[in-house]
Scaffold this active site. Structure first.
Site, PDB file in Angstrom:
ATOM      1  N   LYS A   1       0.815  -1.229   0.000  1.00  0.00           N
ATOM      2  CA  LYS A   1       0.000   0.000   0.000  1.00  0.00           C
ATOM      3  C   LYS A   1       0.843   1.270   0.000  1.00  0.00           C
ATOM      4  O   LYS A   1       0.609   2.170  -0.789  1.00  0.00           O
ATOM      5  CB  LYS A   1      -0.824   0.055   1.302  1.00  0.00           C
ATOM      6  CG  LYS A   1      -2.144  -0.579   1.266  1.00  0.00           C
ATOM      7  CD  LYS A   1      -2.974  -0.237   2.490  1.00  0.00           C
ATOM      8  CE  LYS A   1      -2.306  -0.113   3.802  1.00  0.00           C
ATOM      9  NZ  LYS A   1      -1.962  -1.120   4.678  1.00  0.00           N
TER      10      LYS A   1
ATOM     11  N   ARG B   1      -9.719   1.554   8.705  1.00  0.00           N
ATOM     12  CA  ARG B   1      -9.338   0.177   9.008  1.00  0.00           C
ATOM     13  C   ARG B   1     -10.438  -0.551   9.757  1.00  0.00           C
ATOM     14  O   ARG B   1     -10.285  -1.726  10.084  1.00  0.00           O
ATOM     15  CB  ARG B   1      -8.089   0.179   9.885  1.00  0.00           C
ATOM     16  CG  ARG B   1      -6.780   0.049   9.119  1.00  0.00           C
ATOM     17  CD  ARG B   1      -5.648   0.229  10.122  1.00  0.00           C
ATOM     18  NE  ARG B   1      -4.511  -0.573   9.847  1.00  0.00           N
ATOM     19  CZ  ARG B   1      -3.397  -0.116   9.244  1.00  0.00           C
ATOM     20  NH1 ARG B   1      -3.330   1.113   8.818  1.00  0.00           N
ATOM     21  NH2 ARG B   1      -2.387  -0.915   9.071  1.00  0.00           N
TER      22      ARG B   1
ATOM     23  N   ARG C   1      11.421  -6.310   5.792  1.00  0.00           N
ATOM     24  CA  ARG C   1      11.282  -4.930   5.318  1.00  0.00           C
ATOM     25  C   ARG C   1      12.311  -3.998   5.952  1.00  0.00           C
ATOM     26  O   ARG C   1      12.604  -4.075   7.126  1.00  0.00           O
ATOM     27  CB  ARG C   1       9.869  -4.450   5.651  1.00  0.00           C
ATOM     28  CG  ARG C   1       9.587  -3.030   5.219  1.00  0.00           C
ATOM     29  CD  ARG C   1       8.143  -2.801   5.040  1.00  0.00           C
ATOM     30  NE  ARG C   1       7.433  -2.647   6.312  1.00  0.00           N
ATOM     31  CZ  ARG C   1       6.162  -2.289   6.386  1.00  0.00           C
ATOM     32  NH1 ARG C   1       5.462  -2.082   5.295  1.00  0.00           N
ATOM     33  NH2 ARG C   1       5.563  -2.173   7.554  1.00  0.00           N
TER      34      ARG C   1
ATOM     35  N   ARG D   1      11.422  -1.213  11.112  1.00  0.00           N
ATOM     36  CA  ARG D   1      10.341  -0.630  11.900  1.00  0.00           C
ATOM     37  C   ARG D   1      10.126  -1.437  13.183  1.00  0.00           C
ATOM     38  O   ARG D   1      10.174  -2.666  13.159  1.00  0.00           O
ATOM     39  CB  ARG D   1       9.056  -0.623  11.080  1.00  0.00           C
ATOM     40  CG  ARG D   1       8.605   0.776  10.713  1.00  0.00           C
ATOM     41  CD  ARG D   1       7.491   0.763   9.732  1.00  0.00           C
ATOM     42  NE  ARG D   1       6.279   0.143  10.270  1.00  0.00           N
ATOM     43  CZ  ARG D   1       5.118   0.143   9.640  1.00  0.00           C
ATOM     44  NH1 ARG D   1       5.019   0.720   8.459  1.00  0.00           N
ATOM     45  NH2 ARG D   1       4.073  -0.441  10.160  1.00  0.00           N
TER      46      ARG D   1
ATOM     47  N   ARG E   1      -0.573  -8.051  13.814  1.00  0.00           N
ATOM     48  CA  ARG E   1      -1.109  -7.092  12.826  1.00  0.00           C
ATOM     49  C   ARG E   1      -1.900  -7.819  11.749  1.00  0.00           C
ATOM     50  O   ARG E   1      -2.927  -7.333  11.283  1.00  0.00           O
ATOM     51  CB  ARG E   1       0.032  -6.297  12.195  1.00  0.00           C
ATOM     52  CG  ARG E   1       0.547  -5.173  13.105  1.00  0.00           C
ATOM     53  CD  ARG E   1       1.946  -4.744  12.759  1.00  0.00           C
ATOM     54  NE  ARG E   1       2.052  -4.145  11.445  1.00  0.00           N
ATOM     55  CZ  ARG E   1       3.177  -4.097  10.736  1.00  0.00           C
ATOM     56  NH1 ARG E   1       4.295  -4.602  11.220  1.00  0.00           N
ATOM     57  NH2 ARG E   1       3.184  -3.536   9.549  1.00  0.00           N
TER      58      ARG E   1
HETATM   59  P1  ADP Z   1       0.910  -1.468   7.960  1.00  0.00           P
HETATM   60  O1  ADP Z   1      -0.239  -1.235   7.077  1.00  0.00           O
HETATM   61  O2  ADP Z   1       2.168  -1.764   7.197  1.00  0.00           O
HETATM   62  O3  ADP Z   1       0.651  -2.411   9.077  1.00  0.00           O
HETATM   63  P2  ADP Z   1       0.839   1.284   8.973  1.00  0.00           P
HETATM   64  O4  ADP Z   1       2.090   2.064   8.927  1.00  0.00           O
HETATM   65  O5  ADP Z   1      -0.271   1.658   8.079  1.00  0.00           O
HETATM   66  O6  ADP Z   1       1.287  -0.199   8.771  1.00  0.00           O
HETATM   67  O7  ADP Z   1       0.272   1.273  10.479  1.00  0.00           O
HETATM   68  C1  ADP Z   1       1.074   0.930  11.582  1.00  0.00           C
HETATM   69  C2  ADP Z   1       0.224   0.851  12.854  1.00  0.00           C
HETATM   70  O8  ADP Z   1      -0.406   2.127  13.105  1.00  0.00           O
HETATM   71  C3  ADP Z   1      -0.946  -0.140  12.810  1.00  0.00           C
HETATM   72  O9  ADP Z   1      -0.533  -1.458  13.116  1.00  0.00           O
HETATM   73  C4  ADP Z   1      -1.885   0.467  13.855  1.00  0.00           C
HETATM   74  O10 ADP Z   1      -1.482   0.144  15.158  1.00  0.00           O
HETATM   75  C5  ADP Z   1      -1.712   1.962  13.663  1.00  0.00           C
HETATM   76  N1  ADP Z   1      -2.722   2.481  12.707  1.00  0.00           N
HETATM   77  C6  ADP Z   1      -2.491   2.942  11.460  1.00  0.00           C
HETATM   78  N2  ADP Z   1      -3.641   3.321  10.858  1.00  0.00           N
HETATM   79  C7  ADP Z   1      -4.631   3.086  11.765  1.00  0.00           C
HETATM   80  C8  ADP Z   1      -6.046   3.249  11.751  1.00  0.00           C
HETATM   81  N3  ADP Z   1      -6.704   3.730  10.681  1.00  0.00           N
HETATM   82  N4  ADP Z   1      -6.735   2.910  12.864  1.00  0.00           N
HETATM   83  C9  ADP Z   1      -6.117   2.437  13.949  1.00  0.00           C
HETATM   84  N5  ADP Z   1      -4.796   2.242  14.024  1.00  0.00           N
HETATM   85  C10 ADP Z   1      -4.039   2.562  12.950  1.00  0.00           C
END
Ligand code: ADP
Ligand code: ZN
Length: 208
Positions: free
Chosen positions: A13, A88, A122, A153, A164
């Site tokens: 993404k 999400r 990653r 990360r 996750r």
């Molecule tokens: P990825 O999609 O690679 O898991 P992101 O960088 O998008 O990682 O998100 C990392 C973390 O940030 C998620 O695991 C979550 O804990 C938090 N997060 C990101 N976006 C949201 C969201 N829309 N609602 C709740 N938590 C979020």
């Protein structure tokens, strides 16, 4: 155009978001990046978010929705935006509807079995934010694109990655059905090279 990018952690993404944002001049709004910035700056939001992110859980809907609402109210979003990592949950999708109409939801589809390996291998660039996989860059410590320092990360360790992915299946995957019912979902095969995935994205956006 208002675009939402859907896809599991590790589906690519973020990489596609950078390419789309550049080509279509849309602000790339990544809730993950916003949380990480708050964590770096030790803001109250960051301190709270860290307790969830470290466990691989979602941050609470209310704080996430508030953060996104504020971001979408800024001037650069007037002519469209690209959301990466939001919504999400169904509740977040409903909150978004109160703010703006979504024109298209791109679902970057990668078989779940491949995601664990993608995420644990990653490496992210401190400077430009781009991410790479050890399969293609080996044990390089510098970004192939900008020369910045690469890091792993904090939530890309195997245990957190597993939760996750569980969270994605339990809380986020239902959004695919949700947006399909609204007629805005477009599936993109994410199990291909970055350029091939982007070519498919371009095709979808062109045919809207
Ligand atoms: P990825 O999609 O690679 O898991 P992101 O960088 O998008 O990682 O998100 C990392 C973390 O940030 C998620 O695991 C979550 O804990 C938090 N997060 C990101 N976006 C949201 C969201 N829309 N609602 C709740 N938590 C979020
Ligand atoms: Zn870089």
């Amino acid at each position: 155009m208002n675009i939402v990018l859907l896809g599991a952690p590790g589906s690519g993404k973020g990489t596609q978001a950078s390419l789309i944002s550049e080509k279509y001049s849309l602000p790339h709004i990544s809730t993950g990046d916003m949380f990480r910035e708050n964590i770096r700056e030790k803001t109250p939001l960051g301190v709270l978010a860290k307790t969830y992110i470290d466990k691989g859980q979602l941050c609470p809907d209310d704080v996430t929705e508030k953060m996104v609402a504020e971001r979408l109210s800024r001037a650069d979003c007037k002519n469209g935006f690209l959301l990466d990592g939001f919504p999400r949950t169904i509740a977040q999708a409903q909150a978004l509807e109160e703010i703006a109409a979504v024109d298209v939801v791109l679902d970057i589809d990668v078989p779940l079995g491949k995601l664990l390996k993608r995420l644990t291998g990653r490496r992210c660039c401190e400077k430009c934010g781009e991410s790479f996989h050890v399969d293609s860059i080996g044990n390089a410590t510098q970004c192939p694109k900008c020369g910045g320092k690469l890091y792993v990360r904090a939530d890309d360790n195997e245990e957190t990655v597993q939760s996750r992915l569980d969270v994605y299946v339990k809380q986020t995957e239902s959004l695919v059905e949700y947006y399909k019912n609204k007629g805005v979902l477009r599936r993109v095969d994410g199990d291909k090279a970055v350029e091939e995935v982007f070519a498919e994205v371009e095709k979808v956006l062109k045919n809207l």
